[in-house]
Design a protein around this motif. Structure first.
Motif, PDB file in Angstrom:
ATOM      1  N   ARG A 110       0.825  -1.208   0.000  1.00 46.29           N
ATOM      2  CA  ARG A 110       0.000   0.000   0.000  1.00 46.29           C
ATOM      3  C   ARG A 110       0.861   1.262   0.000  1.00 46.29           C
ATOM      4  O   ARG A 110       0.572   2.220  -0.728  1.00 46.29           O
ATOM      5  N   VAL A 111       1.915   1.267   0.786  1.00 45.15           N
ATOM      6  CA  VAL A 111       2.829   2.410   0.787  1.00 45.15           C
ATOM      7  C   VAL A 111       3.562   2.508  -0.545  1.00 45.15           C
ATOM      8  O   VAL A 111       3.728   3.602  -1.107  1.00 45.15           O
ATOM      9  N   ALA A 112       3.988   1.357  -1.058  1.00 46.15           N
ATOM     10  CA  ALA A 112       4.706   1.339  -2.333  1.00 46.15           C
ATOM     11  C   ALA A 112       3.831   1.873  -3.469  1.00 46.15           C
ATOM     12  O   ALA A 112       4.322   2.554  -4.372  1.00 46.15           O
ATOM     13  N   ALA A 113       2.533   1.580  -3.416  1.00 43.58           N
ATOM     14  CA  ALA A 113       1.625   2.059  -4.468  1.00 43.58           C
ATOM     15  C   ALA A 113       1.560   3.571  -4.505  1.00 43.58           C
ATOM     16  O   ALA A 113       1.303   4.166  -5.558  1.00 43.58           O
ATOM     17  N   THR A 114       1.814   4.195  -3.371  1.00 48.61           N
ATOM     18  CA  THR A 114       1.803   5.661  -3.304  1.00 48.61           C
ATOM     19  C   THR A 114       3.148   6.249  -3.689  1.00 48.61           C
ATOM     20  O   THR A 114       3.226   7.215  -4.459  1.00 48.61           O
ATOM     21  N   LYS A 115       4.236   5.649  -3.152  1.00 44.53           N
ATOM     22  CA  LYS A 115       5.555   6.241  -3.341  1.00 44.53           C
ATOM     23  C   LYS A 115       6.241   5.796  -4.631  1.00 44.53           C
ATOM     24  O   LYS A 115       6.965   6.588  -5.259  1.00 44.53           O
ATOM     25  N   MET A 116       6.067   4.522  -5.014  1.00 44.07           N
ATOM     26  CA  MET A 116       6.716   4.002  -6.224  1.00 44.07           C
ATOM     27  C   MET A 116       5.783   3.006  -6.899  1.00 44.07           C
ATOM     28  O   MET A 116       6.018   1.795  -6.868  1.00 44.07           O
ATOM     29  N   PRO A 117       4.695   3.485  -7.495  1.00 44.01           N
ATOM     30  CA  PRO A 117       3.718   2.569  -8.106  1.00 44.01           C
ATOM     31  C   PRO A 117       4.316   1.747  -9.238  1.00 44.01           C
ATOM     32  O   PRO A 117       5.181   2.211  -9.982  1.00 44.01           O
TER      33      PRO A 117
END
Length: 706
Positions: free
Chosen positions: A618-625
């Motif tokens: 979920r964090v990765a989808a925001t920061k590095m999709p």
């Protein structure tokens, strides 16, 4: 049939069904994510059912005992007496389906043939299995039966299961005496049993028929007067009532006996203490004092000084106590770890678990679960049978781990230290060290010491080493053990339970050295989390790596991950993600990432990444999709030792993770360090890892393909 449950069924009492159910739980935990256990009929209550207690304890199952059971025996009798057979089946089915909905796989252990008519109970098992939608693994016991009767019983049982619409995946014939093994195998394979699927034959294991001291303690209502709790897990081969004078009693004393005697028989008590000091002598398992009489103070002092003979006491008279003790049945329970390991060793050596798993026709999970990982270590280590040296041979945890490793048939071991002291400590903690799997070497008296000293002198003389110092250095168990690895007398070394990391790895730095093309020795921890297994590096060796060293640590860590079946997706960690931050520390990580991409173009790598962006989708989808590493990283490389060491411990404690390591990487031969706070389980896992590394090194040296 949905194929996500297995029913372990039998046709009579005392066939070793629980051992088979335990083995199937081990298999299931390697192959499935969420595994549970179910008992359709329990004797008194779910909480008191031995099988449920064992499985819940060993596998840390989150479901309650109540959820893991169908009905009690009294409820089953009531429904059957009221001619409500179908309602009984439906009630069990409802309970099971509620459990099954929350699991990927369920092992079901059928009824125990105690309290219901055997013919009715067999029909009940068949109907339960079919209505649960479970495949059936049938279990039959040979014991004192003839070959013909055993085969006939198994054929009738299997035919009945099939007549009820059951699907058999395999047949197990248990408790096979060695003298009948070949003839039984020939007769069974020549029968129609061969048409019912794979046939497995489990040998008779006397240890599983012997009750433990703890079981007898509970059975007679005794309390532990002298000794420690670990001693209670010893097996009792015979019960001996000491009614005659000491000389006659000693003539009849046999090893691992439970000696039952009144508390005022000081001669018998002292005789038992002395018997335990004679090499290869008839060492008793325990002494059980009757009549509530405690030993005289002078005798009590001797017992305390010995500290290797458990002494129990009960209030009943000798005759009553002996009668109660004779009625105690051996069980594989949650308080019998030695029997558990022995049972698993017998099962895994004689059953093709991969064949069984394939016949279940179920899909393996997409991720490597911690249970899968830990058990895969044991299985891979067992396949290649390395010889591992354990320098800390007198440490109780090491000896307990050695006992487990031998029972699981994982590796051959070399223990370093004074043999008498090692055996005394092993006796005190209840560890068995079979000569077939364990060699004990005392560096002080070993003929290897001189040749090792000469080799060490030749390697280190350019550093000012003298022959006398080299000879003294080989008295150090870590130097001696590492020299065994260097000379090919052992495949690897595990130490550190009572030594510092520096003491453990310094000899390896001095003469094992690094592999060709590797300039840096580093380490990883294998972090077994609920969500899967991650590789953390470096958390133990390199304090403040340069960008080039970070890249080398990442390469070694990715290779380690691959060795243990973890697909490497490397995250180079920092306090910044992507291009969001600047500074010397971030630039070091950024530079290391570029070096890594240039030298290993096929390796999935991303950096700099913050920890949450590396592991949380979920964090990765925001920061590095859409990044192939962010949110899915399996190998996490920390920028320095301070960060790595603190973070691995924080994750270990706060997430209740299992941290295996540090696993050293980059050396010519495997040498691994233990934490001084390590548990027996940690030692077992580290030895298994070292054994696997030993095989990998052997393949690399010989050019063999694993």
């Amino acid at each position: 049939m949905n194929g996500n449950s297995l029913y372990v069924a039998t046709n009579s009492n005392a066939t070793g069904k629980r051992m088979v159910a335990l083995g199937m739980m081990e298999l299931a935990c390697r192959r499935f994510g969420r595994v549970s256990f179910f008992r359709p009929v329990v004797r008194v209550s779910p909480a008191e059912d031995q099988s449920i207690r064992l499985m819940r304890s060993r596998y840390a199952l989150p479901t309650s005992a109540e959820q893991m059971s169908g009905v009690t025996r009294a409820q089953a009798r009531q429904l059957l007496s009221e001619d409500r057979y179908e309602q009984l089946i439906q009630l069990i089915q409802q309970r099971f389906k509620a459990l099954e909905a929350e699991a990927d796989f369920v092992v079901v252990e059928g009824t125990s043939f105690q309290g219901l008519a055997p013919e009715l109970e067999f029909e009940l098992n068949a109907d339960i299995a079919v209505n649960l939608g479970s495949r059936i693994l049938s279990v039959y016991g040979m014991g004192a039966r003839s070959v013909e009767d055993t085969v006939q019983s198994a054929m009738i049982g299997n035919d009945s299961f099939l007549d009820h619409g059951g699907v058999l995946i395999a047949t197990v014939i248990n408790q096979v005496p060695e003298v009948h093994a070949d003839s039984l195998r020939m007769a069974a394979t020549a029968s129609v049993l061969i048409d019912h699927g794979p046939l497995y034959f489990l040998p008779e294991e006397p240890q599983l028929r012997h009750p433990t001291i703890r079981e007898i303690q509970v059975g007679v209502g005794a309390k532990l007067l002298y000794g420690n709790e670990a001693m209670l897990d010893r097996e009792v081969t015979r019960r001996k009532v000491a009614a005659m004078q000491l000389p006659g009693f000693l003539e009849r004393l046999s090893p691992a006996s439970l000696v039952i005697t009144p508390g005022d028989r000081s001669d018998i008590i002292v005789g038992c203490l002395l018997a335990g000091t004679v090499p290869e002598g008839p060492t008793p398992a325990a002494v059980l004092l009757t009549g509530g009489i405690e030993p005289a103070p002078s005798v009590a002092r001797l017992i305390r000084y010995s500290a290797s003979l458990p002494v129990l006491i009960c209030d009943t008279d000798t005759y009553t106590t002996a009668s109660l003790a004779s009625e105690v049945r051996a069980e594989i329970g949650d308080h019998s770890p030695r029997k558990i390991e022995t049972a698993l060793g017998v099962f895994e050596k004689n059953v093709n678990v991969d064949e069984l798993a394939d016949r279940l026709q179920t899909r393996s999970p997409g991720r490597i679960t911690p249970m899968l990982f830990e058990h895969s270590l044991i299985e891979r280590a067992r396949q290649h049978r390395a010889r591992i040296v354990l320098p800390e041979g007198c440490e109780p945890r090491i000896l307990q781990a050695a006992d487990v490793l031998c029972r699981r048939d994982v590796a051959d071991l070399v223990l370093l230290g004074d043999p008498n002291q090692i055996r005394e400590v092993a006796s005190r903690v209840g560890a068995t060290l079979p000569k077939s799997h364990v060699e004990i070497i005392d560096p002080a008296t070993s003929p290897l010491r001189e040749s090792f000293a000469e080799t060490y002198f030749e390697i280190r003389q350019h550093k000012g080493m003298t022959k006398d110092v080299a000879r003294d250095r080989m008295l150090d168990v870590n130097y001696f053990g590492t020299m065994m690895v260097h000379n090919g007398l052992a495949g690897g070394l595990v130490s550190g339970a009572i030594h510092t990391t520096a003491n453990t790895i310094r000899p390896a730095f001095e003469f094992i050295k690094t592999k060709t093309g590797v300039d840096l020795v580093s380490s990883v921890f294998l972090m077994c989390l609920k969500e899967g297994v991650l590789v953390f590096g470096d958390c133990a060796i390199v304090p403040n790596p340069t960008a080039e060293q970070l890249a080398e640590i990442a390469i070694s860590s990715a290779a380690t991950a691959s060795q243990f079946g973890i697909e490497p997706r490397v995250a180079m960690l920092s306090y910044s993600t992507g291009q969001s931050g600047q500074g010397k520390d971030v630039e070091k990580v950024r530079r290391a990432t570029e070096i890594l991409r240039q030298s290993q173009p096929d390796l999935l790598v991303e950096g700099p990444l913050q920890y949450d962006a590396a592991v949380d989708p979920r964090v990765a989808a925001t920061k590095m999709p859409d990044n192939p590493v962010a949110g899915k990283a399996t190998v996490l490389i920390f920028p320095d030792l301070n960060t790595g060491n603190n973070l691995y411990k924080a994750v270990q404690r706060s997430a209740n993770a299992i941290a295996i390591g540090p696993v050293l990487q980059g050396l010519n031969r495997p040498v691994n360090d233990l934490s001084r706070g390590c548990t027996v389980k940690d030692i077992v896992n580290t030895v298994a890892i070292t054994a696997i590394q030993s095989h990998v090194h052997h393949c690399q040296d010989t050019g063999a393909i694993e």
